[in-house]
Design a protein around this motif. Structure first.
Motif, PDB file in Angstrom:
ATOM      1  N   ASP A 133       0.689  -1.316  -0.020  1.00  0.00           N
ATOM      2  CA  ASP A 133      -0.066   0.002   0.024  1.00  0.00           C
ATOM      3  C   ASP A 133       0.820   1.145   0.006  1.00  0.00           C
ATOM      4  OD1 ASP A 133      -2.183  -1.435  -0.060  1.00  0.00           O
ATOM      5  OD2 ASP A 133      -2.606  -1.230   1.957  1.00  0.00           O
ATOM      6  N   GLY A 134       0.599   2.193  -0.719  1.00  0.00           N
ATOM      7  CA  GLY A 134       1.131   3.365  -0.689  1.00  0.00           C
ATOM      8  C   GLY A 134       2.378   3.397  -1.868  1.00  0.00           C
TER       9      GLY A 134
ATOM     10  N   TYR B  17       3.619   2.842  -5.863  1.00  0.00           N
ATOM     11  CA  TYR B  17       3.233   2.754  -7.159  1.00  0.00           C
ATOM     12  C   TYR B  17       4.248   2.655  -8.421  1.00  0.00           C
ATOM     13  CZ  TYR B  17      -0.270   4.985  -4.536  1.00  0.00           C
ATOM     14  OH  TYR B  17      -1.476   5.453  -3.376  1.00  0.00           O
TER      15      TYR B  17
ATOM     16  N   ARG C 156      -7.938  24.578  -3.951  1.00  0.00           N
ATOM     17  CA  ARG C 156      -7.526  23.403  -4.946  1.00  0.00           C
ATOM     18  C   ARG C 156      -7.659  23.869  -5.929  1.00  0.00           C
ATOM     19  NH1 ARG C 156      -8.739  17.460  -4.817  1.00  0.00           N
ATOM     20  NH2 ARG C 156      -9.664  17.057  -7.108  1.00  0.00           N
TER      21      ARG C 156
ATOM     22  N   PRO D 111       6.221  11.571  -0.627  1.00  0.00           N
ATOM     23  CA  PRO D 111       5.006  11.503  -0.290  1.00  0.00           C
ATOM     24  C   PRO D 111       4.859  12.053   1.282  1.00  0.00           C
ATOM     25  CG  PRO D 111       5.726   9.537  -1.225  1.00  0.00           C
ATOM     26  CD  PRO D 111       6.768  10.260  -1.204  1.00  0.00           C
ATOM     27  N   GLU D 112       3.869  12.586   1.587  1.00  0.00           N
ATOM     28  CA  GLU D 112       3.379  13.170   3.031  1.00  0.00           C
ATOM     29  C   GLU D 112       4.181  14.834   2.954  1.00  0.00           C
ATOM     30  OE1 GLU D 112       4.414  10.646   6.117  1.00  0.00           O
ATOM     31  OE2 GLU D 112       3.190   8.985   5.149  1.00  0.00           O
TER      32      GLU D 112
ATOM     33  N   LEU E  90       0.233  14.511  -1.254  1.00  0.00           N
ATOM     34  CA  LEU E  90      -0.438  14.346  -0.077  1.00  0.00           C
ATOM     35  C   LEU E  90      -1.425  13.240  -0.422  1.00  0.00           C
ATOM     36  CD1 LEU E  90      -1.947  17.956   0.072  1.00  0.00           C
ATOM     37  CD2 LEU E  90       0.105  16.806   1.660  1.00  0.00           C
ATOM     38  N   SER E  91      -1.818  12.796  -1.502  1.00  0.00           N
ATOM     39  CA  SER E  91      -2.508  11.592  -1.709  1.00  0.00           C
ATOM     40  C   SER E  91      -2.670  11.018  -3.327  1.00  0.00           C
ATOM     41  CB  SER E  91      -4.011  11.675  -1.456  1.00  0.00           C
ATOM     42  OG  SER E  91      -4.714  12.657  -2.152  1.00  0.00           O
ATOM     43  N   VAL E  92      -2.674   9.755  -3.576  1.00  0.00           N
ATOM     44  CA  VAL E  92      -2.827   9.583  -4.771  1.00  0.00           C
ATOM     45  C   VAL E  92      -4.144   8.587  -4.851  1.00  0.00           C
ATOM     46  CG1 VAL E  92      -1.822   7.705  -6.744  1.00  0.00           C
ATOM     47  CG2 VAL E  92      -0.436   9.209  -5.218  1.00  0.00           C
ATOM     48  N   ASP E  93      -5.094   8.906  -5.862  1.00  0.00           N
ATOM     49  CA  ASP E  93      -6.203   8.195  -6.139  1.00  0.00           C
ATOM     50  C   ASP E  93      -6.297   7.554  -7.524  1.00  0.00           C
ATOM     51  OD1 ASP E  93      -8.943   7.246  -6.497  1.00  0.00           O
ATOM     52  OD2 ASP E  93      -9.878   9.028  -5.243  1.00  0.00           O
TER      53      ASP E  93
ATOM     54  N   MET F 159      -4.066  13.057  -8.447  1.00  0.00           N
ATOM     55  CA  MET F 159      -2.956  13.053  -7.430  1.00  0.00           C
ATOM     56  C   MET F 159      -3.077  14.414  -6.688  1.00  0.00           C
ATOM     57  SD  MET F 159       1.082  13.212  -7.586  1.00  0.00           S
ATOM     58  CE  MET F 159       1.146  11.421  -8.001  1.00  0.00           C
TER      59      MET F 159
END
Length: 179
Positions: free
Chosen positions: A98-99, A101, A119, A157-158, A162-165, A171
């Motif tokens: 997880d996390g 890619y 955003r 990351p972090e 911040l996030s990957v969907d 992203m």
């Protein structure tokens, strides 16, 4: 046999011929690089379409490799395979934690920044560059971007990412749009 291009992921490139007996020079995108030869078969993405091939011998050569394609035994025939991307079927790739890619999963994602509470769309990831410290996302403007600039965003990351969907194809980054 028809091969779905979307099921293929690039793992290397044939760059040139090597010698007169049908060998080719190969650049690997895998980590470690020799893992490229663990995958079978290869699909070459040429200007004439996708061609399935097998490799029967390979060895390191400088910072890359040389390989022999089954049934290709002279330089002129090998020349037809140069400047071709090497792809494999996506399901041959090992599962990641997880996390984590694969680059191919990140390329094409739409990038939004969440900076100062706003955003904004920066563009899409066109490619990823490997640098000594960390990988760098190359984000190019698209029709819905806030401007027409290309941005280089460290893949950290972090801190910046911040996030990957993957399902949404997005992203979210923390990146000053002025950069």
């Amino acid at each position: 046999m028809s091969v779905e291009s979307s099921n293929l992921v690039n793992v290397g490139r044939i760059t040139a011929v090597y010698g007169v007996k049908g060998w080719v020079k190969v650049h690997s995108y895998t980590e470690p690089q020799e893992n490229l030869f663990e995958y079978h078969p290869w699909f070459l993405k040429t200007k004439h379409g996708v061609k399935k091939i097998e490799i029967d011998d390979a060895r390191p050569h400088g910072d890359a490799f040389v390989a022999h394609i089954v049934g290709v035994d002279d330089r002129d025939l090998a020349l037809q395979y140069t400047a071709a991307d090497i792809a494999i079927e996506r399901d041959l790739l090992p599962e990641l934690d997880d996390g984590e890619y694969y680059w191919s999963q990140l390329e094409g994602l739409v990038v939004f920044t969440q900076f100062d509470g706003k955003r904004q769309r920066l563009g899409t990831i066109s490619k990823i560059m490997e640098t000594g410290a960390n990988d760098v996302l190359v984000v190019v403007a698209d029709a819905e971007s806030i401007d027409k600039r290309e941005r280089l965003i460290p893949y950290v990351p972090e801190q910046f990412v911040l996030s990957v969907d993957l399902d949404a194809g997005e992203m979210l980054v923390d990146w000053d749009p002025e950069f």
